[in-house]
Design an enzyme around this catalytic site. Structure first.
Site, short mmCIF file in Angstrom:
data_model
loop_
_atom_site.label_atom_id
_atom_site.label_comp_id
_atom_site.label_asym_id
_atom_site.label_seq_id
_atom_site.Cartn_x
_atom_site.Cartn_y
_atom_site.Cartn_z
N HIS A 1 -49.83 0.73 -21.94
CA HIS A 1 -49.81 1.61 -23.12
C HIS A 1 -51.21 1.60 -23.74
O HIS A 1 -51.45 0.94 -24.74
CB HIS A 1 -48.77 1.06 -24.10
N TYR B 1 -35.93 14.16 -28.73
CA TYR B 1 -37.24 13.84 -29.29
C TYR B 1 -38.17 13.08 -28.35
O TYR B 1 -37.77 12.08 -27.74
CB TYR B 1 -37.07 13.01 -30.57
N CYS C 1 -50.76 3.15 -34.01
CA CYS C 1 -51.75 2.17 -34.46
C CYS C 1 -53.17 2.55 -34.04
O CYS C 1 -54.06 1.71 -34.01
CB CYS C 1 -51.40 0.78 -33.98
N ARG D 1 -45.49 15.26 -34.90
CA ARG D 1 -46.39 15.21 -33.74
C ARG D 1 -46.98 16.56 -33.40
O ARG D 1 -46.37 17.60 -33.63
CB ARG D 1 -45.59 14.71 -32.52
N ASP E 1 -52.84 7.53 -24.38
CA ASP E 1 -51.57 6.81 -24.55
C ASP E 1 -51.18 5.96 -23.35
O ASP E 1 -50.62 4.89 -23.53
CB ASP E 1 -50.45 7.81 -24.84
N LYS F 1 -42.86 7.75 -21.74
CA LYS F 1 -42.61 6.31 -21.82
C LYS F 1 -41.63 5.83 -20.75
O LYS F 1 -41.82 4.76 -20.17
CB LYS F 1 -42.11 5.94 -23.22
N SER G 1 -47.53 1.71 -30.96
CA SER G 1 -47.31 3.09 -31.38
C SER G 1 -47.78 3.31 -32.82
O SER G 1 -47.54 2.47 -33.69
CB SER G 1 -45.83 3.43 -31.28
N ARG H 1 -38.49 7.44 -31.32
CA ARG H 1 -37.86 6.66 -30.25
C ARG H 1 -36.79 5.75 -30.85
O ARG H 1 -36.91 5.28 -31.98
CB ARG H 1 -38.90 5.81 -29.52
P1 GTP Z 1 -48.70 6.73 -30.58
O1 GTP Z 1 -48.94 8.13 -30.18
O2 GTP Z 1 -47.44 6.55 -31.38
O3 GTP Z 1 -48.75 5.76 -29.44
O4 GTP Z 1 -49.84 6.35 -31.68
P2 GTP Z 1 -51.41 6.03 -31.54
O5 GTP Z 1 -51.62 4.60 -31.19
O6 GTP Z 1 -52.06 7.03 -30.69
O7 GTP Z 1 -51.91 6.17 -33.06
P3 GTP Z 1 -52.81 7.31 -33.76
O8 GTP Z 1 -54.21 7.34 -33.26
O9 GTP Z 1 -52.06 8.59 -33.70
O10 GTP Z 1 -52.86 6.77 -35.25
C1 GTP Z 1 -51.71 6.53 -36.01
C2 GTP Z 1 -52.05 6.49 -37.48
O11 GTP Z 1 -53.04 5.49 -37.74
C3 GTP Z 1 -52.62 7.81 -37.98
O12 GTP Z 1 -52.04 8.10 -39.23
C4 GTP Z 1 -54.09 7.52 -38.13
O13 GTP Z 1 -54.69 8.29 -39.14
C5 GTP Z 1 -54.15 6.02 -38.45
N1 GTP Z 1 -55.40 5.42 -37.94
C6 GTP Z 1 -55.92 5.55 -36.69
N2 GTP Z 1 -57.10 4.90 -36.57
C7 GTP Z 1 -57.35 4.33 -37.77
C8 GTP Z 1 -58.41 3.52 -38.28
O14 GTP Z 1 -59.40 3.19 -37.61
N3 GTP Z 1 -58.30 3.10 -39.57
C9 GTP Z 1 -57.23 3.45 -40.35
N4 GTP Z 1 -57.20 3.00 -41.61
N5 GTP Z 1 -56.21 4.23 -39.91
C10 GTP Z 1 -56.26 4.66 -38.64
C1 SPV Z 2 -45.17 6.16 -28.98
O1 SPV Z 2 -44.20 5.97 -29.73
O2 SPV Z 2 -45.86 5.21 -28.53
C2 SPV Z 2 -45.57 7.53 -28.63
C3 SPV Z 2 -44.69 8.64 -29.01
O3 SPV Z 2 -46.59 7.73 -27.99
S1 SPV Z 2 -43.33 8.78 -27.97
O4 SPV Z 2 -43.61 9.82 -26.97
O5 SPV Z 2 -42.19 9.19 -28.79
O6 SPV Z 2 -43.08 7.54 -27.28
MN MN Z 3 -47.72 5.78 -27.59
#
Ligand code: GTP
Ligand code: SPV
Ligand code: MN
Length: 613
Positions: free
Chosen positions: A255, A226, A279, A395, A302, A235, A277, A86
């Site tokens: 979110h 993207y 996290c 992704r 999400d 979003k 994002s 983004r």
């Molecule tokens: P968006 O799709 O961008 O909104 O991201 P998200 O909030 O869904 O994050 P996601 O669950 O994909 O995790 C992002 C990164 O954080 C990945 O590389 C995970 O492996 C890492 N991660 C997720 N949960 C944990 C956790 O409990 N501990 C640690 N150390 N890393 C984590």
């Molecule tokens: C984020 O960035 O919070 C995502 C991926 O979930 S995107 O669809 O690019 O916004």
């Molecule tokens: Mn997201």
């Protein structure tokens, strides 16, 4: 090509359009006149159409078909290296008054912006097909279904939208039947083709515009193919435009993931969690609990639309249809539920690495690193390469109904009643593993001051701490102070005894030696168990100036190799760290000026007094 030459294309388009919806036809005609595509295609959402589109994308070199024995009906593609995330710098909320856009997003006068965009979109689809995608966010049979129509010149976007949202003929029929409003969502990669010009695998433009007109409830996106820039149901609609709808209609567009947890006593609880994002939302949404007797089921990873139900309970619905998950770190040991869903196929991967046997790989997928890969940019890669094989924001895009642990309530337009809300970020220091808010307003204070280190999900520096209220900083469709005030006032619609309990969490705290203070992933179930036991009045806690944190023996550590001292370190509230944090919060609140709700400045004052006492 002059306007006269284009007229037959347009006439033909409108004559063959599968709808008589006057507003839609008028808009399609207007966009077609402006962007001048070679042809117009109405997306029906069928299987056959998906096959045709993906065949064409393979032919064009945008996608590679994966080995069907490893990943059936799945594809991988790489974006232009300048189009991988983004672009918040290029994201605009063009409200009529600048004040309504607030300080968290870019603003431009809507008329001026329309002028700029018309210039960019003029002829932008030359040499390309213009696709018309009717879609609905949420259920088609919801009480008040939220429709959109995305016009795009990217077949990759069409294929991805089919995974991420409910699209096609059924939706179009319903729009006609209800004569419903739809959000016009216009997208172009901004790369017109001259006659005979060879296309590139990932067309896009160096110049990008991601623009929202909140009063008109419309979206114009230019220059990027993207994710969140281009799949406009995600979003742009479900957060930026929907947050404005939610403000006006008395609900919340957030979110957040949505998770159902069932205790050994067979009692079900529903948890919503807002993390910025990359996290941890998808990971917590697909949690594999490490504690005996607890069952997790997912509803969303999400986006969460919440409104108060008849009995004053806060009900949550996931408006999406698929997962668009961060690939790196998603592995058989950390997130087996995601891996099983992906392995069923029907997925599109972007910017991951390819294995020699026609599969995909990314950092953290398996413990063993393959000896040879083709990296996301198409280069040979070996473990000695010294650079990641997959882009950090690569992704997977996978239908949500392939998740084995999908809760049956996902399919219910009434959603589920939320018992707890978590706000969380990625902080190396200061923020304890979990803190329970004193009450609803104190919880909103926690959400409003949420902070996190930036990630690869957005273009720009990674690892910089920034405030990210309710993980919505880049997604609020209106002024941040008004947004926080809406959180405070909307709860007046709820049953005050049934308001969810609010918690602040941080899975990412580090110890002195640099490691994670908490194992995370499946072990986060232990934190959720504590939160539920707090709701039930069963778990102990220590009161601190910022709220209640677990006593070491109130967290279920069965089977976990952690000493009470290590737990203390994960949950400690360090006054020196908080002295710094309070300064940061003060600076943050100062940026709101007049628009900060007084209830929240009062919260800050009380917190400062508690630390001073
Ligand atoms: P968006 O799709 O961008 O909104 O991201 P998200 O909030 O869904 O994050 P996601 O669950 O994909 O995790 C992002 C990164 O954080 C990945 O590389 C995970 O492996 C890492 N991660 C997720 N949960 C944990 C956790 O409990 N501990 C640690 N150390 N890393 C984590
Ligand atoms: C984020 O960035 O919070 C995502 C991926 O979930 S995107 O669809 O690019 O916004
Ligand atoms: Mn997201």
């Amino acid at each position: 090509m002059g306007d006269n030459a284009r007229q037959p294309v347009l006439d033909e388009t409108l004559k063959n359009a599968p709808t008589t919806h006057a507003k839609l036809l008028a808009w399609v005609a207007e966009v077609s006149e402006l962007t001048q595509p070679d042809s117009v295609y109405w997306v029906d959402g069928s299987e056959a159409e998906y096959k045709q589109l993906t065949d064409e994308l393979v032919e064009a070199g945008t996608l590679k078909r994966l080995n069907p024995e490893l990943f059936p009906n799945s594809f991988a593609g790489s974006s232009d290296p300048k189009d991988v995330a983004r672009v918040e710098e290029r994201t605009f909320i063009c409200s009529e008054n600048e004040r309504d856009s607030g300080f968290t997003n870019n603003w431009m006068d809507p008329a001026k912006m329309k002028g700029i965009l018309r210039e960019r979109f003029a002829g932008s689809m030359r040499g390309r097909t213009m696709y018309v995608i009717p879609f609905v966010m949420g259920h088609l049979d919801a009480e008040d279904p939220k429709f959109g129509v995305e016009i795009t010149d990217s077949a990759y976007v069409v294929a991805s939208m089919r995974i991420m949202a409910r699209i096609g003929s059924d939706v179009l029929r319903k729009i006609e039947e209800l004569d419903a409003f739809f959000v016009p969502a216009l997208h172009s990669v901004g790369a017109p083709l001259e006659p005979g010009q060879q296309d590139v695998a990932w067309p896009c433009n160096e110049e990008k515009w991601i623009v929202h007109f909140p009063e008109e409830r419309s979206i114009w996106s230019y220059g990027s193919g993207y994710g969140g820039n281009a799949l406009l149901g995600k979003k742009c609609y479900s957060l930026r435009i929907a947050s404005v709808m939610a403000r006006d209609e008395g609900w919340l567009a957030e979110h957040m993931l949505i998770l159902k947890l069932t205790s050994p006593e067979n009692k079900a609880y529903h948890i919503a969690a807002a993390f910025p994002s990359a996290c941890g939302k998808t990971n917590l949404a697909l949690l594999d609990p490490t504690i005996e007797g607890w069952k997790a089921e997912t509803l969303g990873d999400d986006i969460n639309w919440m409104r108060f139900g008849k009995d004053g309970e806060l009900r949550a619905v996931n408006p999406e249809f698929g997962l668009f998950g961060v690939a790196p770190g998603t592995g058989w040991s950390t997130n087996p539920n995601a891996m099983r869903a992906i392995a069923k196929g029907n997925s599109i991967f972007t910017n991951v690495a390819l294995t020699d046997d026609g599969g995909v790989w990314w950092e953290g997928m398996t413990d063993e690193v393959p000896e040879h890969l083709t990296d996301w940019q198409g280069n040979d890669w070996t473990p000695e390469a010294g650079r990641p094989a997959a882009h950090p924001n690569s992704r997977f895009c996978t239908p949500i109904d392939q998740v084995d642990m999908l809760a049956p309530e996902y399919h219910d337009p009434q959603g589920v009643a939320i018992d707890a809300i978590l706000f969380g970020g990625r902080r190396k220091t200061t923020i304890p593993l979990v803190t329970e808010a004193r009450d609803w307003t104190n919880g909103i204070f926690m959400g409003s001051t949420l902070s996190s280190e930036t990630t690869a999900a957005a273009a720009g520096a990674v690892g910089v701490v920034r405030r990210d209220p309710m993980a919505m900083l880049p997604f609020m469709g209106y002024d941040a102070g008004d947004y926080l005030r809406h959180w405070i006032t909307v709860s007046g619609k709820g049953n005050q005894d049934r308001l969810p309990k609010i918690f602040l969490v941080n899975w990412f705290r580090r110890t002195a030696d640099g490691g994670f203070a908490w194992p995370g992933f499946g072990d986060n179930s232990r934190v959720l168990k504590w939160a539920i036991e707090r709701i039930e009045g069963k778990a102990d806690a220590t009161e601190t100036p910022i709220g209640f944190v677990p006593t070491p023996d109130s967290l279920d550590l069965t089977g976990l190799d952690m000493t009470p001292e290590q737990v203390e370190e994960a949950v400690k509230v360090d006054p020196a760290e908080w002295a710094e944090e309070l300064k940061g919060i003060e600076e943050w609140y100062a940026r709101f000026g007049e628009s900060l709700p007084e209830q929240l400045s009062a919260q800050l004052k009380v917190l400062q007094e508690r630390f001073a006492a």
